[in-house]
Enzyme design. Structure first.
Site, mmCIF file in Angstrom:
data_model
loop_
_atom_site.group_PDB
_atom_site.id
_atom_site.type_symbol
_atom_site.label_atom_id
_atom_site.label_comp_id
_atom_site.label_asym_id
_atom_site.label_seq_id
_atom_site.Cartn_x
_atom_site.Cartn_y
_atom_site.Cartn_z
ATOM 1 N N LYS A 1 0.780 -1.330 0.005
ATOM 2 C CA LYS A 1 -0.145 0.051 -0.008
ATOM 3 C C LYS A 1 0.916 1.260 0.029
ATOM 4 O O LYS A 1 0.503 2.015 -0.810
ATOM 5 C CB LYS A 1 -0.815 0.014 1.333
ATOM 6 C CG LYS A 1 -1.906 -1.267 0.823
ATOM 7 C CD LYS A 1 -3.135 -1.228 2.073
ATOM 8 C CE LYS A 1 -3.843 -2.391 2.156
ATOM 9 N NZ LYS A 1 -4.452 -2.771 0.944
ATOM 10 N N GLY A 2 1.956 1.193 0.740
ATOM 11 C CA GLY A 2 2.882 2.291 0.957
ATOM 12 C C GLY A 2 3.370 2.767 -0.641
ATOM 13 O O GLY A 2 3.451 3.749 -0.891
ATOM 14 N N ASP B 1 -10.062 -4.588 -12.459
ATOM 15 C CA ASP B 1 -9.456 -5.022 -11.317
ATOM 16 C C ASP B 1 -9.410 -3.870 -10.124
ATOM 17 O O ASP B 1 -8.730 -2.801 -10.570
ATOM 18 C CB ASP B 1 -7.894 -5.686 -11.498
ATOM 19 C CG ASP B 1 -7.159 -6.147 -10.146
ATOM 20 O OD1 ASP B 1 -7.763 -6.108 -9.108
ATOM 21 O OD2 ASP B 1 -6.144 -6.344 -10.209
ATOM 22 N N ASP C 1 -5.339 2.800 -2.909
ATOM 23 C CA ASP C 1 -4.142 3.442 -2.620
ATOM 24 C C ASP C 1 -3.854 4.742 -3.802
ATOM 25 O O ASP C 1 -3.057 5.477 -3.277
ATOM 26 C CB ASP C 1 -3.089 2.248 -3.095
ATOM 27 C CG ASP C 1 -3.000 1.236 -2.273
ATOM 28 O OD1 ASP C 1 -3.516 1.166 -0.990
ATOM 29 O OD2 ASP C 1 -2.720 0.022 -2.708
HETATM 30 O O1 RIB Z 1 -3.824 -2.331 -1.941
HETATM 31 C C1 RIB Z 1 -3.494 -3.010 -2.820
HETATM 32 C C2 RIB Z 1 -2.042 -3.836 -2.010
HETATM 33 O O2 RIB Z 1 -2.659 -4.435 -1.001
HETATM 34 C C3 RIB Z 1 -1.559 -4.674 -2.845
HETATM 35 O O3 RIB Z 1 -0.690 -4.031 -3.784
HETATM 36 C C4 RIB Z 1 -0.801 -5.562 -2.008
HETATM 37 O O4 RIB Z 1 0.746 -5.449 -2.076
HETATM 38 C C5 RIB Z 1 -1.366 -5.283 -0.570
HETATM 39 O O5 RIB Z 1 -0.595 -4.230 0.129
#
Ligand code: RIB
Length: 300
Positions: free
Chosen positions: A45-46, A248, A254
């Site tokens: 996420k980061g 998807d 994020d």
């Molecule tokens: O938000 C999606 C992300 O969640 C993915 O890239 C996976 O690595 C998890 O961190």
């Protein structure tokens, strides 16, 4: 013409290697399903948030930890290629880079399991030192999320300058809202509907937003095809999303957070930054993988 000072986006978060599995259905408890395709991608996420903010034109620093392995090296190379400043991405000598198993169904919905690896070894002291080196300014935006230890979130809160600097916390995975102890600092919380329900137990997103707003400095709930709900100081507003072909939904939250932080760092108001973030999140769902479709401002 008056030029507004532009802040940096400083992300304190995770870096993962994603194994993306396309599935005819997401497996139910006790069920086994066969994938129709399996691919590898960059994630966490980061890292996703950092790259998304950089694509939106922000100057971005990432504070994180990877393993001393091929996944960690590849992630660092990718981040640098995306113009994310990686001087505060540390390497753990033994723990592997974080991994995520991302299952995606034909409707684009996903289920994700994360093996934290090196992310779990990022420490409060390391976050404190990194933020001190960066000399935070009131125009900067700090962005945290739930895939690093809670002590790192508390260290972020403690490092915030007395006023000004925005702090955005993406409550994903939900867990609990960070307890920032004596700092008294509260973040602008971003959560999706599932996370908002887990955090509050409220039956509707409006009630969840109100409950979260009492514990935060503003709330933005991301609602997929229904856009977002922004709640601040007793007021709330819905922001519609553009209609798109969903491939998807992985990483859409994020990209939303990265775009939101980039907007706030440019001095844009919360509603305007959130409206751009909704469009960015909608763009992100049009391709496979957390980094499959990262918008530039001209794409929106
Ligand atoms: O938000 C999606 C992300 O969640 C993915 O890239 C996976 O690595 C998890 O961190």
């Amino acid at each position: 013409m008056k030029l507004l000072p532009v802040g940096r986006v400083i992300v304190i978060g995770s870096v993962n290697a994603d194994r993306i599995l396309r599935c005819p259905v997401l497996p139910a408890p006790g069920e086994t399903v066969l994938t129709t395709a399996a691919t590898q991608g960059f994630g966490g996420k980061g890292a996703n948030q950092a790259v998304a903010a950089a694509r939106m034109g922000a100057a971005v620093h990432l504070v994180a930890k990877v393993g001393r392995d091929a996944d960690g090296e590849a992630a660092l190379t990718d981040l640098r290629g995306a113009e994310v400043e990686t001087g505060s991405v540390l390497t753990h000598p033994d723990a592997p880079t974080g991994q995520a198993i991302v299952m995606v169904d034909p409707a684009g919905e996903n289920s994700i399991v994360v093996v934290p690896g090196a992310n779990a070894h990022l420490t409060a002291a390391e976050v404190t030192a990194a933020l001190a080196r960066l000399h935070l300014l009131p125009v900067d935006v700090l962005l945290t999320s739930g895939e690093v230890p809670e002590e790192c979130i508390r260290a972020t809160a403690a490092a915030l300058p007395a006023d000004g600097t925005h702090w955005v916390h993406n409550a994903a995975p939900a867990g609990s809202l960070p307890d920032t102890g004596p700092t008294g600092r509260r973040p602008l919380v971003v959560a999706n509907a599932v996370e908002a329900r887990q955090l509050t137990g409220a039956p509707t997103v409006e009630e969840a937003a109100r409950a979260l707003a009492r514990r935060a400095d503003g709330v933005v709930l991301t609602l997929g095809s229904e856009g977002a709900l922004v709640a601040t100081e007793g007021r709330s507003a819905r922001l519609p999303a553009p209609a798109v072909q969903v491939v998807d939904t992985t990483g859409a939250g994020d990209v939303f957070c990265g775009a939101l932080a980039a907007g706030l760092a440019r001095g844009v108001s919360l509603p305007a930054a959130a409206a751009t973030a909704v469009a960015a999140g909608a763009f992100a769902v049009t391709a496979l993988g957390a980094r499959g479709a990262l918008p530039r401002p001209t794409d929106l």
